[in-house]
Design an enzyme around this catalytic site. Structure first.
Site, PDB file in Angstrom:
ATOM      1  N   HIS A  28     -11.272   5.884  -0.652  1.00 47.66           N
ATOM      2  CA  HIS A  28     -11.330   5.081   0.578  1.00 47.66           C
ATOM      3  C   HIS A  28     -12.191   3.822   0.390  1.00 47.66           C
ATOM      4  O   HIS A  28     -12.703   3.258   1.360  1.00 47.66           O
ATOM      5  CB  HIS A  28     -11.902   5.896   1.769  1.00 47.66           C
ATOM      6  CG  HIS A  28     -10.961   6.941   2.285  1.00 47.66           C
ATOM      7  ND1 HIS A  28     -11.376   8.185   2.691  1.00 47.66           N
ATOM      8  CD2 HIS A  28      -9.615   6.926   2.459  1.00 47.66           C
ATOM      9  CE1 HIS A  28     -10.338   8.888   3.105  1.00 47.66           C
ATOM     10  NE2 HIS A  28      -9.253   8.150   2.964  1.00 47.66           N
ATOM     11  N   ARG A  70      -2.695  -1.717  -3.414  1.00 47.74           N
ATOM     12  CA  ARG A  70      -3.713  -0.684  -3.373  1.00 47.74           C
ATOM     13  C   ARG A  70      -3.404   0.291  -4.503  1.00 47.74           C
ATOM     14  O   ARG A  70      -2.295   0.836  -4.581  1.00 47.74           O
ATOM     15  CB  ARG A  70      -3.646   0.046  -2.042  1.00 47.74           C
ATOM     16  CG  ARG A  70      -4.650   1.151  -1.956  1.00 47.74           C
ATOM     17  CD  ARG A  70      -4.446   1.916  -0.695  1.00 47.74           C
ATOM     18  NE  ARG A  70      -5.545   2.838  -0.473  1.00 47.74           N
ATOM     19  CZ  ARG A  70      -5.648   3.589   0.599  1.00 47.74           C
ATOM     20  NH1 ARG A  70      -4.742   3.517   1.551  1.00 47.74           N
ATOM     21  NH2 ARG A  70      -6.656   4.407   0.735  1.00 47.74           N
ATOM     22  N   ASN A  97       0.873  -1.166   0.000  1.00 43.60           N
ATOM     23  CA  ASN A  97       0.000   0.000   0.000  1.00 43.60           C
ATOM     24  C   ASN A  97       0.914   1.222   0.000  1.00 43.60           C
ATOM     25  O   ASN A  97       1.417   1.641   1.040  1.00 43.60           O
ATOM     26  CB  ASN A  97      -0.884  -0.063   1.257  1.00 43.60           C
ATOM     27  CG  ASN A  97      -1.802   1.137   1.406  1.00 43.60           C
ATOM     28  OD1 ASN A  97      -1.727   2.109   0.641  1.00 43.60           O
ATOM     29  ND2 ASN A  97      -2.667   1.087   2.398  1.00 43.60           N
ATOM     30  N   GLY A 149      -8.067   6.326  12.032  1.00 43.10           N
ATOM     31  CA  GLY A 149      -7.348   6.818  13.219  1.00 43.10           C
ATOM     32  C   GLY A 149      -8.195   7.636  14.184  1.00 43.10           C
ATOM     33  O   GLY A 149      -8.220   7.357  15.385  1.00 43.10           O
ATOM     34  N   ILE A 150      -8.904   8.646  13.679  1.00 44.32           N
ATOM     35  CA  ILE A 150      -9.719   9.487  14.558  1.00 44.32           C
ATOM     36  C   ILE A 150     -11.026   8.772  14.908  1.00 44.32           C
ATOM     37  O   ILE A 150     -11.437   8.734  16.075  1.00 44.32           O
ATOM     38  CB  ILE A 150     -10.013  10.850  13.880  1.00 44.32           C
ATOM     39  CG1 ILE A 150      -8.695  11.589  13.615  1.00 44.32           C
ATOM     40  CG2 ILE A 150     -10.956  11.686  14.714  1.00 44.32           C
ATOM     41  CD1 ILE A 150      -8.838  12.839  12.739  1.00 44.32           C
ATOM     42  N   GLY A 151     -11.664   8.176  13.912  1.00 46.48           N
ATOM     43  CA  GLY A 151     -12.948   7.499  14.133  1.00 46.48           C
ATOM     44  C   GLY A 151     -12.842   6.359  15.136  1.00 46.48           C
ATOM     45  O   GLY A 151     -13.741   6.137  15.945  1.00 46.48           O
ATOM     46  N   GLU A 152     -11.712   5.646  15.102  1.00 50.19           N
ATOM     47  CA  GLU A 152     -11.547   4.504  16.015  1.00 50.19           C
ATOM     48  C   GLU A 152     -11.096   4.925  17.405  1.00 50.19           C
ATOM     49  O   GLU A 152     -11.402   4.253  18.390  1.00 50.19           O
ATOM     50  CB  GLU A 152     -10.507   3.523  15.432  1.00 50.19           C
ATOM     51  CG  GLU A 152     -10.990   2.806  14.191  1.00 50.19           C
ATOM     52  CD  GLU A 152      -9.858   2.090  13.457  1.00 50.19           C
ATOM     53  OE1 GLU A 152      -8.894   1.651  14.113  1.00 50.19           O
ATOM     54  OE2 GLU A 152      -9.949   1.983  12.223  1.00 50.19           O
ATOM     55  N   ARG A 182      -6.019  18.972   4.264  1.00 54.60           N
ATOM     56  CA  ARG A 182      -6.787  19.287   3.042  1.00 54.60           C
ATOM     57  C   ARG A 182      -8.043  20.078   3.387  1.00 54.60           C
ATOM     58  O   ARG A 182      -8.649  19.847   4.436  1.00 54.60           O
ATOM     59  CB  ARG A 182      -7.199  17.992   2.325  1.00 54.60           C
ATOM     60  CG  ARG A 182      -6.035  17.246   1.732  1.00 54.60           C
ATOM     61  CD  ARG A 182      -6.451  15.907   1.139  1.00 54.60           C
ATOM     62  NE  ARG A 182      -5.669  14.837   1.710  1.00 54.60           N
ATOM     63  CZ  ARG A 182      -5.953  13.540   1.591  1.00 54.60           C
ATOM     64  NH1 ARG A 182      -7.010  13.145   0.901  1.00 54.60           N
ATOM     65  NH2 ARG A 182      -5.179  12.628   2.155  1.00 54.60           N
ATOM     66  N   GLU A 205      -7.429  -2.073   5.443  1.00 56.57           N
ATOM     67  CA  GLU A 205      -7.396  -2.078   3.979  1.00 56.57           C
ATOM     68  C   GLU A 205      -6.464  -3.176   3.452  1.00 56.57           C
ATOM     69  O   GLU A 205      -6.748  -3.798   2.439  1.00 56.57           O
ATOM     70  CB  GLU A 205      -6.947  -0.696   3.479  1.00 56.57           C
ATOM     71  CG  GLU A 205      -8.022   0.356   3.682  1.00 56.57           C
ATOM     72  CD  GLU A 205      -7.486   1.761   3.909  1.00 56.57           C
ATOM     73  OE1 GLU A 205      -6.558   1.914   4.739  1.00 56.57           O
ATOM     74  OE2 GLU A 205      -7.991   2.693   3.282  1.00 56.57           O
ATOM     75  N   LYS A 256       3.283   0.880   3.085  1.00 53.72           N
ATOM     76  CA  LYS A 256       2.918  -0.122   4.081  1.00 53.72           C
ATOM     77  C   LYS A 256       2.934  -1.468   3.382  1.00 53.72           C
ATOM     78  O   LYS A 256       2.587  -1.555   2.199  1.00 53.72           O
ATOM     79  CB  LYS A 256       1.499   0.138   4.608  1.00 53.72           C
ATOM     80  CG  LYS A 256       1.366   1.395   5.415  1.00 53.72           C
ATOM     81  CD  LYS A 256      -0.045   1.491   5.979  1.00 53.72           C
ATOM     82  CE  LYS A 256      -0.302   2.872   6.529  1.00 53.72           C
ATOM     83  NZ  LYS A 256      -1.700   3.174   6.735  1.00 53.72           N
ATOM     84  N   ASP A 271      -2.502  16.850  13.351  1.00 56.44           N
ATOM     85  CA  ASP A 271      -2.724  15.609  14.085  1.00 56.44           C
ATOM     86  C   ASP A 271      -3.753  15.820  15.201  1.00 56.44           C
ATOM     87  O   ASP A 271      -3.601  16.710  16.032  1.00 56.44           O
ATOM     88  CB  ASP A 271      -1.382  15.158  14.685  1.00 56.44           C
ATOM     89  CG  ASP A 271      -1.443  13.756  15.223  1.00 56.44           C
ATOM     90  OD1 ASP A 271      -0.945  12.844  14.543  1.00 56.44           O
ATOM     91  OD2 ASP A 271      -2.007  13.566  16.334  1.00 56.44           O
ATOM     92  N   MET A 272      -4.800  15.003  15.204  1.00 53.70           N
ATOM     93  CA  MET A 272      -5.881  15.180  16.171  1.00 53.70           C
ATOM     94  C   MET A 272      -5.393  15.048  17.607  1.00 53.70           C
ATOM     95  O   MET A 272      -5.826  15.799  18.486  1.00 53.70           O
ATOM     96  CB  MET A 272      -6.996  14.161  15.878  1.00 53.70           C
ATOM     97  CG  MET A 272      -8.195  14.296  16.759  1.00 53.70           C
ATOM     98  SD  MET A 272      -8.978  15.947  16.699  1.00 53.70           S
ATOM     99  CE  MET A 272     -10.038  15.828  15.274  1.00 53.70           C
TER     100      MET A 272
HETATM  101  P1  ADP Z   1      -4.122   7.953   7.457  1.00 50.14           P
HETATM  102  O1  ADP Z   1      -5.216   8.665   6.701  1.00 50.14           O
HETATM  103  O2  ADP Z   1      -2.782   8.581   7.275  1.00 50.14           O
HETATM  104  O3  ADP Z   1      -4.140   6.433   7.295  1.00 50.14           O
HETATM  105  P2  ADP Z   1      -4.914   7.387  10.196  1.00 50.14           P
HETATM  106  O4  ADP Z   1      -6.141   6.591   9.891  1.00 50.14           O
HETATM  107  O5  ADP Z   1      -3.748   6.694  10.786  1.00 50.14           O
HETATM  108  O6  ADP Z   1      -4.450   8.270   8.970  1.00 50.14           O
HETATM  109  O7  ADP Z   1      -5.367   8.567  11.205  1.00 50.14           O
HETATM  110  C1  ADP Z   1      -4.476   9.519  11.665  1.00 50.14           C
HETATM  111  C2  ADP Z   1      -5.258  10.459  12.606  1.00 50.14           C
HETATM  112  O8  ADP Z   1      -5.763   9.683  13.700  1.00 50.14           O
HETATM  113  C3  ADP Z   1      -4.388  11.559  13.219  1.00 50.14           C
HETATM  114  O9  ADP Z   1      -5.107  12.782  13.254  1.00 50.14           O
HETATM  115  C4  ADP Z   1      -4.196  11.055  14.624  1.00 50.14           C
HETATM  116  O10 ADP Z   1      -3.999  12.098  15.558  1.00 50.14           O
HETATM  117  C5  ADP Z   1      -5.500  10.360  14.893  1.00 50.14           C
HETATM  118  N1  ADP Z   1      -5.373   9.441  16.021  1.00 50.14           N
HETATM  119  C6  ADP Z   1      -4.664   8.300  16.089  1.00 50.14           C
HETATM  120  N2  ADP Z   1      -4.733   7.765  17.337  1.00 50.14           N
HETATM  121  C7  ADP Z   1      -5.487   8.624  18.079  1.00 50.14           C
HETATM  122  C8  ADP Z   1      -5.925   8.660  19.429  1.00 50.14           C
HETATM  123  N3  ADP Z   1      -5.597   7.704  20.294  1.00 50.14           N
HETATM  124  N4  ADP Z   1      -6.712   9.687  19.823  1.00 50.14           N
HETATM  125  C9  ADP Z   1      -7.053  10.669  18.960  1.00 50.14           C
HETATM  126  N5  ADP Z   1      -6.676  10.699  17.670  1.00 50.14           N
HETATM  127  C10 ADP Z   1      -5.907   9.696  17.223  1.00 50.14           C
END
Ligand code: ADP
Length: 402
Positions: free
Chosen positions: A185, A97, A15, A332-335, A245, A385, A22, A287-288
């Site tokens: 996605h 991918r 990927n 990342g954020i959703g999970e 973005r 993925e 990855k 970064d969230m």
């Molecule tokens: P990509 O689109 O690069 O694959 P990811 O799915 O890894 O991205 O998501 C990255 C985002 O997820 C970043 O904003 C990161 O801060 C956020 N994130 C990852 N772990 C946590 C966490 N434990 N709490 C809050 N946000 C998180």
């Protein structure tokens, strides 16, 4: 190529993104076990490679001086390392991918000269991603020309959308040329739908919105397991606000910037893809996690706009679905970010959604339901993925052999 009785073989998944590749190795088979996974990061900079085994234990780490490794070099390193990790076991196929399959490539496809030519033709539609996706394919074709390579497309899942959902209000000639909504996605959405079919069949058949919230972010409206509409369009810059973005932007802003500030295409690209979103609005970070930890009002403001845009787009997709039965969070954020989930669901109370705060805050990971007892289903489903690509690649190999 017949498989040996003793070794069914492995599937290697790649990927490739703009600055990382990855990779993962699985046993051949639609549910083949993960053997190793890893990534090369910071390509073009001070590149670093890390690989773990199936228990998460680190099995290899290397680094390179600044600028020493590009996508081609990284693929060669991954192949070399893969050979030593597999210790004589054979690779049955590679799965990739590939961001763009256009309107023709709507399912995983074995790569040959004709398919590659079509993928090259699509480069102008995804110039920031497609060339990176194609680089490893060329290296592997040279190193192991006898091995099948299967391309899995991020756009393919969305080709089930009704024609109207795939069009812009542009003159027909431009639509016919390919200026239309593709959606991205798709491998993540495909994986989530497959997981739901196995684990939550009642939910899987309903009207869902899946929120893929990572650095890149989009929503997909799914009915009966098929994409009906999505927030990303011609490119992966449309729709939601993202890490760097803009998401949806009045096109008049671009004309204004060109006329009043002399922006050219490359400056606009930099603004739209790399300087905006959470980073641009906060002035702090993309970064969230960093934003949540920051006490600065600008960080809270950027998150508030991120959530506002998600809630607005959920309303739009709910209309495209004719109603909404369940919400799913992933990436990342959703999970991981319970606060974002809570704020989004709060904004969707009018649609009958409410969280169980204890379940939402439970950082245990894994798939779970987090809605209040009397409210519509809200789920967290970790995406994968690479696993989806491994399944498709295995299926292609097993089908060819049967
Ligand atoms: P990509 O689109 O690069 O694959 P990811 O799915 O890894 O991205 O998501 C990255 C985002 O997820 C970043 O904003 C990161 O801060 C956020 N994130 C990852 N772990 C946590 C966490 N434990 N709490 C809050 N946000 C998180």
């Amino acid at each position: 190529m017949p498989r040996s009785e003793s070794d069914p073989g492995c599937v290697a998944v790649l990927n490739a993104g703009s600055s990382s590749i990855k990779f993962a190795l699985y046993e051949l088979g639609t549910e083949g076990a993960l053997l190793f996974d890893g990534q090369v990061e910071r390509l073009g900079g001070a590149a670093q490679l890390k690989v773990s085994d199936q228990s998460g234990k680190s099995v290899a780490e290397c680094s390179w001086p600044r600028g020493a490794l590009d996508h081609h070099g990284a693929t060669a390193e991954i192949l070399k390392l893969g050979r030593s990790l597999l210790a004589g076991r054979r690779i049955a196929a590679f799965g990739h991918r590939v961001v763009h399959g256009g309107v023709k490539l709507i399912r995983p496809t074995r790569l040959d000269a004709g398919v590659l030519a079509e993928l090259e033709r699509l480069v102008p539609l995804a110039p920031l991603h497609q060339p990176h996706n194609l680089a490893p394919i060329g290296v592997i074709a040279q190193a192991a020309p006898h091995l099948p390579q299967i391309a899995c497309f991020d756009t393919a899942f969305h080709r089930s959308q009704p024609a109207l959902a795939q069009e812009f209000a542009l003159p027909r000639a431009l639509t016919d040329e390919g200026v239309r909504r593709y959606g991205f996605h798709g491998l993540s959405y495909d994986y989530i739908v497959t997981r739901l079919r196995e684990s939550e069949p009642d939910v899987a058949g309903r009207r869902l919105i899946i929120a893929h919230l990572g650095n890149g972010a989009s929503l997909c409206a799914v009915h009966d397991g098929r994409s009906v509409a999505s927030t990303m369009g011609f490119t992966a810059v449309d729709g939601l606000m993202m890490g760097t973005r803009t998401g949806t932007l009045d096109p008049g802003v671009l004309l204004y910037l060109m006329e009043e500030h002399g922006y050219d295409a490359s400056r606009l690209e930099d603004l739209l893809y790399r300087q905006s979103g959470l980073l641009g609005v906060s002035g702090i970070a993309s970064d969230m996690r960093t934003l949540r930890q920051s006490g600065e009002p600008a960080a809270a403001h950027a998150i508030a706009l991120f959530v506002y845009r998600i809630v607005r787009e959920i309303g739009s997709l709910a209309a495209a679905l004719g109603g909404l039965d369940a919400l799913v969070f992933t990436a990342g954020i959703g999970e991981n970010d319970a606060a974002t989930r809570a704020e989004v669901v709060q904004g969707c109370a009018w649609l009958g959604f409410a969280l169980d705060p204890a379940r939402n805050d439970d950082g245990g990971g894994g798939q779970r339901r987090i809605n209040a007892a009397d409210a519509r289903p809200v789920l967290v489903v970790p995406t994968d993925e690479e696993r989806m690509i491994a399944r498709y690649t295995s299926a292609a190999v097993l089908q060819e052999e049967s």
